[in-house]
Design a protein around this motif. Sequence first.
Motif, PDB file in Angstrom:
ATOM      1  N   ALA A   1       0.839  -1.211   0.000  1.00 42.49           N
ATOM      2  CA  ALA A   1       0.000   0.000   0.000  1.00 42.49           C
ATOM      3  C   ALA A   1       0.871   1.256   0.000  1.00 42.49           C
ATOM      4  CB  ALA A   1      -0.928  -0.018   1.215  1.00 42.49           C
ATOM      5  N   GLY A   2       2.114   1.119   0.491  1.00 43.17           N
ATOM      6  CA  GLY A   2       3.035   2.256   0.532  1.00 43.17           C
ATOM      7  C   GLY A   2       3.565   2.675  -0.839  1.00 43.17           C
ATOM      8  N   GLU A   3       3.345   1.850  -1.832  1.00 43.77           N
ATOM      9  CA  GLU A   3       3.825   2.170  -3.189  1.00 43.77           C
ATOM     10  C   GLU A   3       2.645   2.734  -3.994  1.00 43.77           C
ATOM     11  OE1 GLU A   3       6.684   2.439  -5.121  1.00 43.77           O
ATOM     12  OE2 GLU A   3       5.011   3.219  -6.296  1.00 43.77           O
ATOM     13  N   PRO A   4       2.673   4.042  -4.278  1.00 42.60           N
ATOM     14  CA  PRO A   4       1.485   4.675  -4.891  1.00 42.60           C
ATOM     15  C   PRO A   4       1.151   4.139  -6.276  1.00 42.60           C
ATOM     16  CG  PRO A   4       3.201   6.324  -4.350  1.00 42.60           C
ATOM     17  CD  PRO A   4       3.750   5.000  -3.976  1.00 42.60           C
ATOM     18  N   LEU A   5       2.134   3.620  -7.015  1.00 39.40           N
ATOM     19  CA  LEU A   5       1.823   3.118  -8.356  1.00 39.40           C
ATOM     20  C   LEU A   5       1.139   1.750  -8.332  1.00 39.40           C
ATOM     21  CD1 LEU A   5       4.856   4.315 -10.505  1.00 39.40           C
ATOM     22  CD2 LEU A   5       2.570   5.297 -10.296  1.00 39.40           C
ATOM     23  N   ILE A   6       1.139   1.117  -7.165  1.00 36.84           N
ATOM     24  CA  ILE A   6       0.330  -0.103  -7.021  1.00 36.84           C
ATOM     25  C   ILE A   6      -1.106   0.347  -6.753  1.00 36.84           C
ATOM     26  CG2 ILE A   6      -0.142  -2.120  -5.556  1.00 36.84           C
ATOM     27  CD1 ILE A   6       2.892  -2.458  -5.271  1.00 36.84           C
ATOM     28  N   THR A   7      -1.967   0.120  -7.748  1.00 34.88           N
ATOM     29  CA  THR A   7      -3.318   0.688  -7.673  1.00 34.88           C
ATOM     30  C   THR A   7      -4.318  -0.241  -6.997  1.00 34.88           C
ATOM     31  OG1 THR A   7      -3.587  -0.105  -9.937  1.00 34.88           O
ATOM     32  CG2 THR A   7      -3.061   2.218  -9.660  1.00 34.88           C
ATOM     33  N   ASN A   8      -3.968  -1.510  -6.887  1.00 38.57           N
ATOM     34  CA  ASN A   8      -4.879  -2.439  -6.211  1.00 38.57           C
ATOM     35  C   ASN A   8      -4.100  -3.657  -5.714  1.00 38.57           C
ATOM     36  OD1 ASN A   8      -7.295  -3.528  -5.283  1.00 38.57           O
ATOM     37  ND2 ASN A   8      -7.684  -4.608  -7.206  1.00 38.57           N
ATOM     38  N   ILE A   9      -4.426  -4.098  -4.498  1.00 39.15           N
ATOM     39  CA  ILE A   9      -3.843  -5.353  -3.992  1.00 39.15           C
ATOM     40  C   ILE A   9      -4.926  -6.425  -4.113  1.00 39.15           C
ATOM     41  CG2 ILE A   9      -2.779  -6.532  -2.032  1.00 39.15           C
ATOM     42  CD1 ILE A   9      -2.113  -3.709  -0.911  1.00 39.15           C
ATOM     43  N   GLU A  10      -4.759  -7.378  -5.028  1.00 37.86           N
ATOM     44  CA  GLU A  10      -5.796  -8.421  -5.167  1.00 37.86           C
ATOM     45  C   GLU A  10      -5.701  -9.413  -4.006  1.00 37.86           C
ATOM     46  OE1 GLU A  10      -5.876 -10.128  -9.114  1.00 37.86           O
ATOM     47  OE2 GLU A  10      -6.776  -8.310  -9.952  1.00 37.86           O
ATOM     48  N   TYR A  11      -4.510  -9.874  -3.743  1.00 37.47           N
ATOM     49  CA  TYR A  11      -4.301 -10.657  -2.509  1.00 37.47           C
ATOM     50  C   TYR A  11      -2.857 -10.510  -2.081  1.00 37.47           C
ATOM     51  CZ  TYR A  11      -2.608 -14.319  -5.736  1.00 37.47           C
ATOM     52  OH  TYR A  11      -1.927 -15.011  -6.698  1.00 37.47           O
ATOM     53  N   ALA A  12      -2.619 -10.716  -0.807  1.00 32.95           N
ATOM     54  CA  ALA A  12      -1.261 -10.655  -0.243  1.00 32.95           C
ATOM     55  C   ALA A  12      -1.378 -11.257   1.138  1.00 32.95           C
ATOM     56  CB  ALA A  12      -0.761  -9.217  -0.163  1.00 32.95           C
ATOM     57  N   SER A  13      -0.858 -12.467   1.296  1.00 38.75           N
ATOM     58  CA  SER A  13      -0.994 -13.100   2.605  1.00 38.75           C
ATOM     59  C   SER A  13      -0.144 -14.360   2.686  1.00 38.75           C
ATOM     60  CB  SER A  13      -2.468 -13.421   2.893  1.00 38.75           C
ATOM     61  OG  SER A  13      -2.625 -13.834   4.238  1.00 38.75           O
ATOM     62  N   VAL A  14      -0.386 -15.122   3.749  1.00 40.74           N
ATOM     63  CA  VAL A  14       0.343 -16.352   4.041  1.00 40.74           C
ATOM     64  C   VAL A  14      -0.614 -17.517   3.784  1.00 40.74           C
ATOM     65  CG1 VAL A  14       1.719 -17.557   5.766  1.00 40.74           C
ATOM     66  CG2 VAL A  14       1.451 -15.064   5.899  1.00 40.74           C
ATOM     67  N   TYR A  15      -0.177 -18.508   2.983  1.00 42.52           N
ATOM     68  CA  TYR A  15      -1.079 -19.576   2.569  1.00 42.52           C
ATOM     69  C   TYR A  15      -0.476 -20.959   2.812  1.00 42.52           C
ATOM     70  CZ  TYR A  15      -3.116 -15.621   0.137  1.00 42.52           C
ATOM     71  OH  TYR A  15      -3.658 -14.388  -0.147  1.00 42.52           O
ATOM     72  N   ASP A  16      -1.372 -21.928   2.942  1.00 46.95           N
ATOM     73  CA  ASP A  16      -0.981 -23.341   2.960  1.00 46.95           C
ATOM     74  C   ASP A  16      -0.541 -23.723   1.535  1.00 46.95           C
ATOM     75  OD1 ASP A  16      -1.989 -26.179   4.612  1.00 46.95           O
ATOM     76  OD2 ASP A  16      -1.583 -26.286   2.457  1.00 46.95           O
ATOM     77  N   THR A  17       0.633 -24.347   1.394  1.00 48.31           N
ATOM     78  CA  THR A  17       1.153 -24.622   0.045  1.00 48.31           C
ATOM     79  C   THR A  17       0.332 -25.685  -0.699  1.00 48.31           C
ATOM     80  OG1 THR A  17       2.708 -26.182   1.039  1.00 48.31           O
ATOM     81  CG2 THR A  17       3.564 -24.009   0.499  1.00 48.31           C
ATOM     82  N   ASN A  18      -0.451 -26.476   0.023  1.00 43.41           N
ATOM     83  CA  ASN A  18      -1.251 -27.518  -0.642  1.00 43.41           C
ATOM     84  C   ASN A  18      -2.671 -27.058  -0.940  1.00 43.41           C
ATOM     85  OD1 ASN A  18       0.673 -29.705  -0.706  1.00 43.41           O
ATOM     86  ND2 ASN A  18       0.509 -29.673   1.522  1.00 43.41           N
ATOM     87  N   THR A  19      -3.341 -26.531   0.081  1.00 44.44           N
ATOM     88  CA  THR A  19      -4.755 -26.171  -0.095  1.00 44.44           C
ATOM     89  C   THR A  19      -4.904 -24.770  -0.669  1.00 44.44           C
ATOM     90  OG1 THR A  19      -4.929 -25.195   2.107  1.00 44.44           O
ATOM     91  CG2 THR A  19      -5.389 -27.563   1.919  1.00 44.44           C
TER      92      THR A  19
END
Lengths: 282, 282
Positions: free
Chosen positions: A232-250
């Motif tokens: 969010a700190g980068e103004p040219l990034i206009t939308n974050i669709e996803y950003a998180s920690v995930y299970d590598t299988n599911t």
Amino acid sequence: MEIIRIPRIMQDTCKKYLLKGRSIGLVPTMGALHEGHLSLVKRARTENDISAVSIFINPTQFGPSEDLDRYPRDVENDIKKLRAQEVDILFLPDNLLMYPKGFVTYVEVTAISGKLCGAFRPGHFRGVATVVAKLLNIASPTRAYFGQKDFQQTVVIRRMAKDLDLDVQIVVCPTIREQDGLAMSSRNLYLDSRQRQAAAAIYKCLSAASEALRSGTASSAETKKIMREMLAGEPLITNIEYASVYDTNTLDEADQMQGEVLLAVAVRMGEVRLIDNTVVNL
Amino acid sequence: MEIIRIPRIMQDTCKKYLLKGRSIGLVPTMGALHEGHLSLVKRARTENDISAVSIFINPTQFGPSEDLDRYPRDVENDIKKLRAQEVDILFLPDNLLMYPKGFVTYVEVTAISGKLCGAFRPGHFRGVATVVAKLLNIASPTRAYFGQKDFQQTVVIRRMAKDLDLDVQIVVCPTIREQDGLAMSSRNLYLDSRQRQAAAAIYKCLSAASEALRSGTASSAETKKIMREMLAGEPLITNIEYASVYDTNTLDEADQMQGEVLLAVAVRMGEVRLIDNTVVNL
């Protein structure tokens, strides 16, 4: 390098090699080849008797409002690069031979296909699974090579190969990055110079989150917060669709912070959609 | 006859034969073998170096309210019959090896799968296409044999094999009939003796309709009327699911009465569902 444009001829050619006991390594691509692709090609050459690369911009994995028409095409240069790698076979099929009139069959990897990118690109992984099933049936490779950059794609393809009993080893190779960490992607060509510089924020975010997790001080929720704040700190990034920690299988958001976890990001910079990920062993 | 229960071993065994240049003929079945199945087996033996039969009652092609639990099972007798035919390989996989934990991949032959039987058995042809794709990938046969009795199934499988570039020849064999014309089917075992006698009405209806069409006097609508009236005249037929004249490719009701047309019927006799068809060349 033999260039084959007709699926049936590609199939017969590959069968002949298999009957002689030769192993085949296939690298499926959509062209506009960069160092990421070439790292897969090198590995396919090292590990197999015959190396094959396919270039096919697969229409069924693009949504109606997506970038099929303007997706980068540079077959002449691609051919030069593959010749330089001493690739044995380039499979360059025509759309009408891959999807002839009356085509109606699709492979669906349910459960996994709707998550992460799938939530933003409905039908995308159906198109991917279908075309990869076709390419694997045409080339009957011993091994097929995919980049980790498209992490969800590798999960979908591995699952499909296992579920449909395809006799192929799916090999996933590390993401190749630019100097500043940006994951190589044909879609990076869409970025103007300001966007290109700003895009380094994605890798910085993954690195910081990875470090936070490894240090053992950050929970899953805190790591997600770090990631979203950095992006969010980068103004040219206009939308974050996803950003998180995930299970590598599911591919569900992870709460258990042990073993392998996936840090994955998809953002928009205006029209351009960029994804990246890293796997952390805790 | 070698009996193989593990998909991976079946796959390795078949690959070995292929590497030696041997052709493989596969007959996929759900067991309870009758003369219809055995006609496929005989043909597979004649046309290939190695004959393989699979017996697997595929759960994914049965709806929740269908007859999966009571579907006839008689593996011991099946084995005797296949030994008598000198079949080389019987593939007899366990459900958990065909659909292990985490299985999520399905093959959908859209457009065709929802018609005729598909309209009454939602998901049926998805299950059929999926299991046949698996069996073809496991046994990698040169030719695979199916009975014309399940006409829509043969259309779905042919379409899938073509669309997914499966390197197999799909061979469709004529329906084998009892003395009175009833098409052989494992489900005939469900019929009591009165129903069994009454079931001959299905073939009589197909024969009459076929004759009417061939004589050139009956239109598509008239032929459909003849069929439905004859079936309705049999009191033990409790429901006509469909009975009409169809295009052999699209499975839509045909109005153009030239070339090949399909006469197809599905009826209920109480709990028991019976299907039959005939192709008429005009």
